[in-house]
Motif scaffolding. Sequence first.
Motif, PDB file in Angstrom:
ATOM      1  N   THR A  99     122.106 -32.013  -0.200  1.00 38.07           N
ATOM      2  CA  THR A  99     120.823 -31.340   0.031  1.00 38.07           C
ATOM      3  C   THR A  99     120.927 -29.855  -0.284  1.00 38.07           C
ATOM      4  O   THR A  99     121.992 -29.242  -0.192  1.00 38.07           O
ATOM      5  N   THR A 125     120.295 -42.462   1.122  1.00 37.89           N
ATOM      6  CA  THR A 125     120.612 -41.179   1.740  1.00 37.89           C
ATOM      7  C   THR A 125     120.134 -40.057   0.834  1.00 37.89           C
ATOM      8  O   THR A 125     119.783 -40.273  -0.336  1.00 37.89           O
ATOM      9  N   SER A 126     120.152 -38.835   1.346  1.00 45.14           N
ATOM     10  CA  SER A 126     119.778 -37.687   0.525  1.00 45.14           C
ATOM     11  C   SER A 126     120.674 -37.584  -0.711  1.00 45.14           C
ATOM     12  O   SER A 126     120.205 -37.274  -1.811  1.00 45.14           O
ATOM     13  N   THR A 170     114.161 -40.457   8.941  1.00 44.28           N
ATOM     14  CA  THR A 170     113.594 -39.116   9.030  1.00 44.28           C
ATOM     15  C   THR A 170     112.227 -39.234   9.689  1.00 44.28           C
ATOM     16  O   THR A 170     111.216 -39.456   9.022  1.00 44.28           O
ATOM     17  N   TYR A 194     108.265 -29.984  -2.072  1.00 49.23           N
ATOM     18  CA  TYR A 194     108.609 -31.381  -2.257  1.00 49.23           C
ATOM     19  C   TYR A 194     107.872 -31.967  -3.452  1.00 49.23           C
ATOM     20  O   TYR A 194     106.667 -31.740  -3.644  1.00 49.23           O
ATOM     21  N   ARG A 219     111.516 -38.707  -0.681  1.00 56.76           N
ATOM     22  CA  ARG A 219     112.448 -38.544   0.447  1.00 56.76           C
ATOM     23  C   ARG A 219     112.704 -37.052   0.694  1.00 56.76           C
ATOM     24  O   ARG A 219     113.793 -36.547   0.438  1.00 56.76           O
ATOM     25  N   THR A 220     111.689 -36.327   1.168  1.00 58.42           N
ATOM     26  CA  THR A 220     111.808 -34.878   1.401  1.00 58.42           C
ATOM     27  C   THR A 220     112.646 -34.248   0.286  1.00 58.42           C
ATOM     28  O   THR A 220     113.655 -33.607   0.534  1.00 58.42           O
ATOM     29  N   PHE A 221     112.176 -34.420  -0.944  1.00 59.03           N
ATOM     30  CA  PHE A 221     112.946 -34.123  -2.153  1.00 59.03           C
ATOM     31  C   PHE A 221     112.519 -32.763  -2.697  1.00 59.03           C
ATOM     32  O   PHE A 221     111.469 -32.620  -3.329  1.00 59.03           O
ATOM     33  N   THR A 246     123.511 -38.474   6.742  1.00 58.78           N
ATOM     34  CA  THR A 246     122.066 -38.544   6.907  1.00 58.78           C
ATOM     35  C   THR A 246     121.610 -37.525   7.944  1.00 58.78           C
ATOM     36  O   THR A 246     122.412 -36.940   8.679  1.00 58.78           O
ATOM     37  N   HIS A 247     120.286 -37.349   8.013  1.00 56.13           N
ATOM     38  CA  HIS A 247     119.723 -36.501   9.067  1.00 56.13           C
ATOM     39  C   HIS A 247     120.053 -37.055  10.447  1.00 56.13           C
ATOM     40  O   HIS A 247     120.380 -36.315  11.378  1.00 56.13           O
ATOM     41  N   SER A 282     113.694 -42.643   2.812  1.00 56.57           N
ATOM     42  CA  SER A 282     114.476 -42.527   4.045  1.00 56.57           C
ATOM     43  C   SER A 282     113.955 -43.529   5.061  1.00 56.57           C
ATOM     44  O   SER A 282     112.776 -43.886   5.047  1.00 56.57           O
ATOM     45  N   ARG A 333     119.709 -39.718  -3.960  1.00 50.12           N
ATOM     46  CA  ARG A 333     118.394 -39.604  -4.596  1.00 50.12           C
ATOM     47  C   ARG A 333     118.485 -39.490  -6.114  1.00 50.12           C
ATOM     48  O   ARG A 333     117.751 -40.173  -6.842  1.00 50.12           O
TER      49      ARG A 333
END
Length: 324
Positions: A206, A138-139, A97, A270, A156-158, A225-226, A94, A142
């Motif tokens: 997400t 982007t999320s 974020t 994560y 990525r905050t996965f 996106t966030h 990302s 992924r």
Amino acid sequence: MTTTRTRHPGRARRTAAVLAAVVGLALLAGCDPTDTAPSPTPTASETPSPTAAPPAAQCDDATTSYAPDAGTSVTPGSTMAAIQDRGSLVVGVSADTLLMGSRNPLTGQIEGFDIDVLHEISRALFGDPDRLQFRVITSGQRLDVLTGGQVDLVARTFTMNCDRWQQIAFSAEYLRSGQKVLVTRDSTATGIDDLAGQRVCAPKGTTTLDRLSQHPDITAVAADTHTGCLALFQQGKVDAITGDDTVLAGFVAQDPYAKVVGDAFSAEPYGIGVPAANVDMVRFVNAVLDQAKTDGTWTALYDRWLGALGPAPAPPTSVYGRTP
């Protein structure tokens, strides 16, 4: 029933200024850079060949990964040897974020907790923490960039879950987050259950967005996106944002008229995403993570980026036992 939103008296005056800053961040995030140069998408000849069959579809515990078997040594013919020959580690990240992976508007560099974890993997692989080529995603992208062989890793905050294990592999858990909600500072909401009739934003692709379906009285709004969610929130087009507490902490840092409320209503472990066939790479990454968890590196990174959430907890315990 629709709930009328009460606006903070200063909200209209500050929205334009704050939104301009967010839009600027989003424009920067739209680039596809490395620390020093643009990041090309690796071609088929540059991408390491799979080294083992994909993991089995069965999944009793999504945090169970492949145990390290050779530390951080690199053997000829391995995925890691092919990456060394290429000269850089191609990673999906990302750039919007804050605290986890975002572009510093002053330096132009992407930085955050996720990024520093990748620097540690680069250090172990090359003896140099900066042999990274960033691909900003982007999320929702992924899984695609991993299954398509466009990147070596995704940080990525996965969130690790069994559905995702059907398509890719994960490292051991390296950070535990939890889903909360962000509202205006003058909101009386104390958690997700107080948002009936309101519009709540979450990024596409997400687990956060999926979980909103459990609250049928809430109108779920998806953004790419966030940062897209934050822009909608500051424009008054949504009433709240839901997401991992790590992400929402970054939003509060950007918007002093926002606050995070309530207890976490999910557990978000994560993991580093890896192409499913590259089990040797998973084992290598896990050796790096285990070292960082035991030598104090993990705690130092947490304090640097996520200290606003409170004192650093103990690092997540690595759970092993998965077999190819």
